[in-house]
Design a protein around this motif. Sequence first.
Motif, short mmCIF file in Angstrom:
data_model
loop_
_atom_site.label_atom_id
_atom_site.label_comp_id
_atom_site.label_asym_id
_atom_site.label_seq_id
_atom_site.Cartn_x
_atom_site.Cartn_y
_atom_site.Cartn_z
N ALA A 182 17.12 -21.65 0.84
CA ALA A 182 16.12 -22.36 0.05
C ALA A 182 15.04 -21.42 -0.47
O ALA A 182 14.59 -21.55 -1.62
N LEU A 183 14.63 -20.46 0.34
CA LEU A 183 13.62 -19.51 -0.09
C LEU A 183 14.14 -18.59 -1.19
O LEU A 183 13.41 -18.26 -2.14
N LEU A 184 15.38 -18.18 -1.07
CA LEU A 184 15.96 -17.30 -2.10
C LEU A 184 16.18 -18.06 -3.41
O LEU A 184 16.17 -17.47 -4.49
N LYS A 185 16.34 -19.38 -3.30
CA LYS A 185 16.51 -20.21 -4.49
C LYS A 185 15.18 -20.42 -5.21
O LYS A 185 15.12 -20.50 -6.43
N ASP A 186 14.10 -20.55 -4.45
CA ASP A 186 12.76 -20.70 -5.03
C ASP A 186 11.86 -19.61 -4.45
O ASP A 186 11.24 -19.77 -3.42
N ARG A 187 11.80 -18.49 -5.15
CA ARG A 187 11.08 -17.33 -4.64
C ARG A 187 9.56 -17.48 -4.74
O ARG A 187 8.81 -16.60 -4.31
N ASN A 188 9.08 -18.58 -5.32
CA ASN A 188 7.65 -18.83 -5.39
C ASN A 188 7.13 -19.60 -4.18
O ASN A 188 5.93 -19.87 -4.09
N THR A 189 8.02 -19.95 -3.24
CA THR A 189 7.61 -20.72 -2.08
C THR A 189 6.54 -19.98 -1.29
O THR A 189 6.67 -18.79 -0.99
N GLY A 190 5.46 -20.72 -0.98
CA GLY A 190 4.36 -20.11 -0.24
C GLY A 190 4.14 -20.72 1.13
O GLY A 190 3.41 -20.15 1.96
N TYR A 191 4.78 -21.87 1.39
CA TYR A 191 4.59 -22.58 2.66
C TYR A 191 5.92 -23.11 3.17
O TYR A 191 6.71 -23.67 2.40
N VAL A 192 6.17 -22.94 4.46
CA VAL A 192 7.32 -23.56 5.12
C VAL A 192 6.75 -24.55 6.13
O VAL A 192 6.10 -24.17 7.11
N PHE A 193 6.99 -25.82 5.88
CA PHE A 193 6.40 -26.92 6.63
C PHE A 193 7.47 -27.52 7.55
O PHE A 193 8.30 -28.31 7.13
N SER A 194 7.46 -27.11 8.82
CA SER A 194 8.40 -27.63 9.81
C SER A 194 7.84 -28.93 10.39
O SER A 194 6.68 -28.97 10.80
N GLU A 195 8.67 -29.96 10.48
CA GLU A 195 8.16 -31.24 10.97
C GLU A 195 7.66 -31.13 12.41
O GLU A 195 6.64 -31.74 12.76
N PHE A 196 8.36 -30.37 13.25
CA PHE A 196 7.98 -30.24 14.65
C PHE A 196 7.98 -28.77 15.07
O PHE A 196 8.70 -27.95 14.50
N ASP A 197 7.19 -28.47 16.09
CA ASP A 197 7.17 -27.11 16.64
C ASP A 197 8.56 -26.67 17.10
O ASP A 197 8.85 -25.48 17.13
N THR A 198 9.39 -27.63 17.47
CA THR A 198 10.75 -27.32 17.90
C THR A 198 11.51 -26.54 16.84
O THR A 198 12.41 -25.76 17.15
N ASP A 199 11.17 -26.76 15.58
CA ASP A 199 11.90 -26.16 14.47
C ASP A 199 11.33 -24.81 14.04
O ASP A 199 11.93 -24.11 13.23
N VAL A 200 10.14 -24.45 14.56
CA VAL A 200 9.41 -23.31 14.01
C VAL A 200 10.18 -22.00 14.18
O VAL A 200 10.29 -21.21 13.23
N GLN A 201 10.70 -21.73 15.37
CA GLN A 201 11.38 -20.45 15.58
C GLN A 201 12.62 -20.32 14.71
O GLN A 201 12.89 -19.24 14.15
N ALA A 202 13.37 -21.42 14.55
CA ALA A 202 14.56 -21.38 13.69
C ALA A 202 14.15 -21.19 12.23
O ALA A 202 14.78 -20.43 11.49
N ALA A 203 13.08 -21.87 11.82
CA ALA A 203 12.60 -21.70 10.45
C ALA A 203 12.12 -20.28 10.21
O ALA A 203 12.41 -19.67 9.17
N LEU A 204 11.41 -19.73 11.19
CA LEU A 204 10.93 -18.35 11.08
C LEU A 204 12.11 -17.38 10.97
O LEU A 204 12.04 -16.38 10.23
N GLY A 205 13.18 -17.67 11.67
CA GLY A 205 14.37 -16.83 11.55
C GLY A 205 14.88 -16.77 10.13
O GLY A 205 15.27 -15.71 9.63
N GLY A 206 14.86 -17.91 9.44
CA GLY A 206 15.28 -17.95 8.04
C GLY A 206 14.31 -17.23 7.13
O GLY A 206 14.71 -16.59 6.15
N VAL A 207 13.02 -17.31 7.46
CA VAL A 207 12.00 -16.61 6.67
C VAL A 207 12.21 -15.10 6.76
O VAL A 207 12.19 -14.38 5.75
N VAL A 208 12.42 -14.62 7.98
CA VAL A 208 12.63 -13.18 8.19
C VAL A 208 13.94 -12.75 7.53
O VAL A 208 14.01 -11.70 6.86
N GLN A 209 14.96 -13.56 7.69
CA GLN A 209 16.28 -13.25 7.13
C GLN A 209 16.23 -13.09 5.62
O GLN A 209 16.92 -12.24 5.03
#
Length: 289
Positions: A203-230
Amino acid sequence: AYQPAGSPLTGVHAALAGKTVYYVPIDQQVPIFPVVESGLSQALAATGAHLHVCDGGASPATTTACLNQAIADGAASVVTDSIPFGFAEQGFLALEKHHIPILLGDEPSAGAAGTPAAGTDQLAFLETNQTRAMSLSADWIISHSQGKADVLVVEVTDSPLTVQAITRGALVQFSTLCPGCTVHTITTSTANLSSLPSAVSSALLKDRNTGYVFSEFDTDVQAALGGVVQSGFASKVIGVSSMGILGSLQMLHSSNFLYEDTGSDGILLGWQYANQVFRMILRQPVLQT
């Protein structure tokens, strides 16, 4: 000031002493559930009752096995957490057949999508205010971006309530208050968090203007961060979430990806669950949520 949750109860200790109440969260690995468990355990201990935890394991079969185990153990009541009625319907029906009071915690009230048409003194609901939490997080993004945010929202589809929280909380807030915001949504579930990093990265590579990743729960944060770093966006995006667990608050304190986290009181929620259980066991009117 805190308002008491309903009228005072009498006879609770006499009705509960020595009894066992089951707590079945959808997945005990979710960090908020042990906190809720602690509050529920405290409340039950005050009545002489005991708490038994059975992990639903994010699996209908495992959850149903927990509900059947509660029947075999002669549980006084069963509290489930974030488990839709249809997720383990046969197990719930078996509990009803054995006249064991059931509290569907963190689920929509009677008649909502995914719940039975009506509650009874043996089937109650307690809906948390996750929709409000999502709107508050959206408000922070809108303010921080000065109304120009490009947001990737990670929606959890575990239950009707988690979907409702995003659609009626965050998405409504963005559409109403932020016409200059761009919002994209991807979905995940507790059982499929392993696939979230690749979904976030795509999703980030599709929209390179993304400035915020909004995870519904803290449970998702580490997995979301993995995608951000990737995707190579670690220095480009800001993380937002809700729940307020310790690990996320530490990330917030050190400005490590997470910059906003709307907290919730898991201990209080455990006591609120207990209050509903007490009312069912005493055949008193449950609180309508």
